[in-house]
Scaffold this motif. Structure first.
Motif, PDB file in Angstrom:
ATOM      1  N   PRO A  36       2.277 -11.895  -6.671  1.00 42.64           N
ATOM      2  CA  PRO A  36       2.805 -10.687  -6.017  1.00 42.64           C
ATOM      3  C   PRO A  36       4.157 -10.899  -5.345  1.00 42.64           C
ATOM      4  O   PRO A  36       4.850  -9.926  -5.034  1.00 42.64           O
ATOM      5  CB  PRO A  36       1.732 -10.366  -4.968  1.00 42.64           C
ATOM      6  N   LEU A  37       4.533 -12.153  -5.152  1.00 43.53           N
ATOM      7  CA  LEU A  37       5.783 -12.425  -4.450  1.00 43.53           C
ATOM      8  C   LEU A  37       6.994 -12.303  -5.362  1.00 43.53           C
ATOM      9  O   LEU A  37       8.075 -11.894  -4.929  1.00 43.53           O
ATOM     10  CB  LEU A  37       5.736 -13.822  -3.826  1.00 43.53           C
ATOM     11  N   ASN A  38       6.811 -12.633  -6.674  1.00 46.55           N
ATOM     12  CA  ASN A  38       7.972 -12.628  -7.578  1.00 46.55           C
ATOM     13  C   ASN A  38       7.704 -11.980  -8.931  1.00 46.55           C
ATOM     14  O   ASN A  38       8.591 -11.937  -9.779  1.00 46.55           O
ATOM     15  CB  ASN A  38       8.469 -14.063  -7.790  1.00 46.55           C
ATOM     16  N   GLY A  39       6.474 -11.483  -9.151  1.00 46.55           N
ATOM     17  CA  GLY A  39       6.172 -10.788 -10.396  1.00 46.55           C
ATOM     18  C   GLY A  39       5.886 -11.686 -11.574  1.00 46.55           C
ATOM     19  O   GLY A  39       5.630 -11.193 -12.682  1.00 46.55           O
ATOM     20  N   LYS A  40       5.907 -13.002 -11.362  1.00 48.16           N
ATOM     21  CA  LYS A  40       5.580 -13.928 -12.451  1.00 48.16           C
ATOM     22  C   LYS A  40       4.066 -14.011 -12.621  1.00 48.16           C
ATOM     23  O   LYS A  40       3.320 -13.369 -11.892  1.00 48.16           O
ATOM     24  CB  LYS A  40       6.192 -15.300 -12.173  1.00 48.16           C
ATOM     25  N   ASN A  41       3.605 -14.814 -13.581  1.00 40.21           N
ATOM     26  CA  ASN A  41       2.158 -14.825 -13.852  1.00 40.21           C
ATOM     27  C   ASN A  41       1.394 -15.649 -12.820  1.00 40.21           C
ATOM     28  O   ASN A  41       1.974 -16.225 -11.890  1.00 40.21           O
ATOM     29  CB  ASN A  41       1.880 -15.311 -15.284  1.00 40.21           C
ATOM     30  N   SER A  42       0.080 -15.720 -12.993  1.00 35.51           N
ATOM     31  CA  SER A  42      -0.767 -16.351 -11.984  1.00 35.51           C
ATOM     32  C   SER A  42      -0.569 -17.860 -11.892  1.00 35.51           C
ATOM     33  O   SER A  42      -0.964 -18.478 -10.903  1.00 35.51           O
ATOM     34  CB  SER A  42      -2.241 -16.033 -12.266  1.00 35.51           C
ATOM     35  N   TRP A  43       0.064 -18.448 -12.907  1.00 37.81           N
ATOM     36  CA  TRP A  43       0.320 -19.886 -12.894  1.00 37.81           C
ATOM     37  C   TRP A  43       1.614 -20.243 -12.158  1.00 37.81           C
ATOM     38  O   TRP A  43       1.946 -21.419 -12.045  1.00 37.81           O
ATOM     39  CB  TRP A  43       0.355 -20.435 -14.314  1.00 37.81           C
ATOM     40  N   ASP A  44       2.318 -19.253 -11.657  1.00 35.84           N
ATOM     41  CA  ASP A  44       3.499 -19.526 -10.852  1.00 35.84           C
ATOM     42  C   ASP A  44       3.034 -19.859  -9.434  1.00 35.84           C
ATOM     43  O   ASP A  44       2.458 -19.016  -8.751  1.00 35.84           O
ATOM     44  CB  ASP A  44       4.430 -18.316 -10.813  1.00 35.84           C
ATOM     45  N   THR A  45       3.266 -21.083  -9.006  1.00 32.95           N
ATOM     46  CA  THR A  45       2.705 -21.556  -7.742  1.00 32.95           C
ATOM     47  C   THR A  45       3.713 -21.536  -6.596  1.00 32.95           C
ATOM     48  O   THR A  45       3.706 -22.405  -5.725  1.00 32.95           O
ATOM     49  CB  THR A  45       2.151 -22.979  -7.916  1.00 32.95           C
ATOM     50  N   THR A  46       4.561 -20.542  -6.601  1.00 37.30           N
ATOM     51  CA  THR A  46       5.518 -20.386  -5.514  1.00 37.30           C
ATOM     52  C   THR A  46       4.801 -20.353  -4.166  1.00 37.30           C
ATOM     53  O   THR A  46       3.828 -19.620  -3.988  1.00 37.30           O
ATOM     54  CB  THR A  46       6.329 -19.090  -5.698  1.00 37.30           C
ATOM     55  N   ALA A  47       5.287 -21.153  -3.237  1.00 28.65           N
ATOM     56  CA  ALA A  47       4.673 -21.202  -1.918  1.00 28.65           C
ATOM     57  C   ALA A  47       4.808 -19.862  -1.207  1.00 28.65           C
ATOM     58  O   ALA A  47       5.711 -19.072  -1.493  1.00 28.65           O
ATOM     59  CB  ALA A  47       5.326 -22.306  -1.091  1.00 28.65           C
ATOM     60  N   LEU A  48       3.907 -19.613  -0.285  1.00 36.60           N
ATOM     61  CA  LEU A  48       3.886 -18.427   0.579  1.00 36.60           C
ATOM     62  C   LEU A  48       3.447 -17.152  -0.140  1.00 36.60           C
ATOM     63  O   LEU A  48       3.488 -16.069   0.438  1.00 36.60           O
ATOM     64  CB  LEU A  48       5.256 -18.193   1.239  1.00 36.60           C
ATOM     65  N   SER A  49       2.998 -17.278  -1.393  1.00 38.51           N
ATOM     66  CA  SER A  49       2.562 -16.084  -2.120  1.00 38.51           C
ATOM     67  C   SER A  49       1.345 -15.455  -1.460  1.00 38.51           C
ATOM     68  O   SER A  49       1.279 -14.230  -1.283  1.00 38.51           O
ATOM     69  CB  SER A  49       2.256 -16.440  -3.578  1.00 38.51           C
ATOM     70  N   VAL A  50       0.360 -16.264  -1.090  1.00 36.66           N
ATOM     71  CA  VAL A  50      -0.824 -15.735  -0.422  1.00 36.66           C
ATOM     72  C   VAL A  50      -0.447 -15.151   0.931  1.00 36.66           C
ATOM     73  O   VAL A  50      -0.884 -14.041   1.287  1.00 36.66           O
ATOM     74  CB  VAL A  50      -1.900 -16.838  -0.267  1.00 36.66           C
ATOM     75  N   ARG A  51       0.346 -15.871   1.684  1.00 32.40           N
ATOM     76  CA  ARG A  51       0.745 -15.380   3.012  1.00 32.40           C
ATOM     77  C   ARG A  51       1.437 -14.027   2.902  1.00 32.40           C
ATOM     78  O   ARG A  51       1.300 -13.170   3.788  1.00 32.40           O
ATOM     79  CB  ARG A  51       1.669 -16.405   3.682  1.00 32.40           C
ATOM     80  N   SER A  52       2.162 -13.804   1.822  1.00 27.19           N
ATOM     81  CA  SER A  52       2.923 -12.560   1.688  1.00 27.19           C
ATOM     82  C   SER A  52       2.041 -11.330   1.535  1.00 27.19           C
ATOM     83  O   SER A  52       2.487 -10.210   1.815  1.00 27.19           O
ATOM     84  CB  SER A  52       3.882 -12.653   0.494  1.00 27.19           C
ATOM     85  N   ILE A  53       0.790 -11.513   1.082  1.00 23.26           N
ATOM     86  CA  ILE A  53      -0.069 -10.337   0.871  1.00 23.26           C
ATOM     87  C   ILE A  53      -1.147 -10.189   1.934  1.00 23.26           C
ATOM     88  O   ILE A  53      -1.927  -9.224   1.905  1.00 23.26           O
ATOM     89  CB  ILE A  53      -0.724 -10.352  -0.530  1.00 23.26           C
TER      90      ILE A  53
END
Length: 374
Positions: free
Chosen positions: A127-144
């Motif tokens: 949800p942070l960058n629109g990439k697929n679920s295998w994109d492990t960008t940090a702070l993605s969970v925190r953002s939602i």
């Protein structure tokens, strides 16, 4: 051995009492309550066999009415059907594996009508960058999480999911109960909700918010929630991201065999047995069901894998159900064969049939007799 078997029997009697089968959703529909109670009643005695995307496609075919690799081989469908709703969040017409959601709805209805069980996972886009679920960008969970920059977006995704769930009706007009397994394999490092991308507390907050939003805000009462860690060796590791007994109904894990040969088979057998023993102990204490949500051995090169490896791995602490991953067949983009269940003509098919016959495994005809929604 006698002491061990007595312990298992005692554990089953404690865990699989229908009187103690209580869903976390106190407003669950009658069919959903009945499903959970009947799964509890069956557990420990027989294992429900499941297969991902079973009616949609198989090795060498796709979207053929009434077909199933399992049915072609055994004469009946699986008892559990797995599906994935990745793509709903982006308003796509097809899911991550190319199944149109319109067809998926029909398959889910068919499974319910034949007395079988449906389970859903969700390979949700980042949800942070629109990439697929295998994109492990940090702070993605925190953002939602509440207060996060993408919280409103996440709620809109849950709204779309709620619309989809409400559209699932059987031929009897009733809402179809679903085993829902969100944010799966949470101990791994390959998803944006995994251990490498969020803290245990953040994961728990995400899980609790999601269940509360679907159950209390959207008033969805046909969901049974399936918790799903992986790569754990101890009870403490299993429970590291556990949201609490009030927010999970079924305990599960995923485990696959990688690599062929006797040594790899023995290693996998020990891993599954060890994981089941840990999960089973927790399930008894928390009065939850125990399951293997995903498993298999791609292409099944060991012709005796079913009776000599899998059957041996699950014999001591039997899961309520296990689900093999999908039979995609030959994948052009990856240039590989991708299937986890045998089909007519496969070298392991005779052994698979022996396993089904000798290990009290239920397929669709067997589960239909159990009247699990009544």
């Amino acid at each position: 051995m006698i002491t061990r078997l007595f312990s298992i029997s005692l554990g089953f009697s404690m865990l699989f009492s229908t009187a103690s089968a209580q869903l976390t959703d106190q407003k669950a529909t009658t069919a959903t309550v009945n499903l959970y109670k009947n799964l509890t009643r069956i557990s420990g005695k027989e294992i429900l066999f499941g297969h991902q995307d079973d009616m949609a496609y198989g090795v060498g075919w796709k979207y053929k009415e009434g077909r199933s690799d399992i049915k072609d081989l055994t004469g009946e469908y699986p008892a559990v059907f797995g599906w994935d709703v990745s793509g709903l969040e982006g308003d796509k017409k097809e899911n991550i594996d190319g199944i149109p959601f319109s067809k998926m709805k029909q398959y889910i209805r068919n499974a319910y009508d034949m007395g079988a069980v449906n389970t859903l996972s969700w390979h949700m886009d980042n949800p942070l960058n629109g990439k697929n679920s295998w994109d492990t960008t940090a702070l993605s969970v925190r953002s939602i999480l509440p207060g996060g920059t993408q919280h409103t977006l996440y709620k809109s995704w849950l709204d779309k999911f709620a619309v989809f769930i409400r559209s699932l009706k059987g031929s009897d007009g009733k809402g179809i109960p679903i085993l829902f397994r969100p944010f799966h394999e949470n101990g791994g490092h390959w998803f944006w909700w995994g251990a490498g991308s969020c803290t245990p507390q953040e994961y728990k907050e995400l899980w609790v918010f999601t269940i509360q939003y679907l159950r209390d805000r959207k008033q969805l009462h046909q969901l049974i929630y399936v918790f799903n860690p992986c790569d754990f060796k101890t009870e403490e590791q299993y429970l590291e991201r556990y949201p609490g007994d009030d927010y999970a109904d079924i305990l599960s894990f995923d485990s696959y065999q990688y690599g062929a040969g006797p040594e790899k088979g023995e290693q996998f057998k020990k891993e599954i047995a060890g994981s089941l023993a840990i999960q089973h102990k927790i399930a008894i204490r928390t009065k939850k069901l125990s399951a293997i949500a995903e498993t298999g051995f791609v292409e099944i090169p060991d012709v005796k894998w079913w009776t000599k490896v899998l059957a041996e791995a699950i014999k001591m602490d039997r899961p309520s159900y296990l689900l093999l991953w999908r039979n995609a067949g030959y994948r052009e983009t990856e240039k590989d064969n991708h299937y986890y269940a045998p089909y007519p003509g496969h070298a392991s098919a005779p052994d698979f049939l022996d396993w089904l016959k000798n290990d009290t495994i239920l397929l669709q005809q067997g589960i239909r007799k159990q009247l699990i929604y009544k």
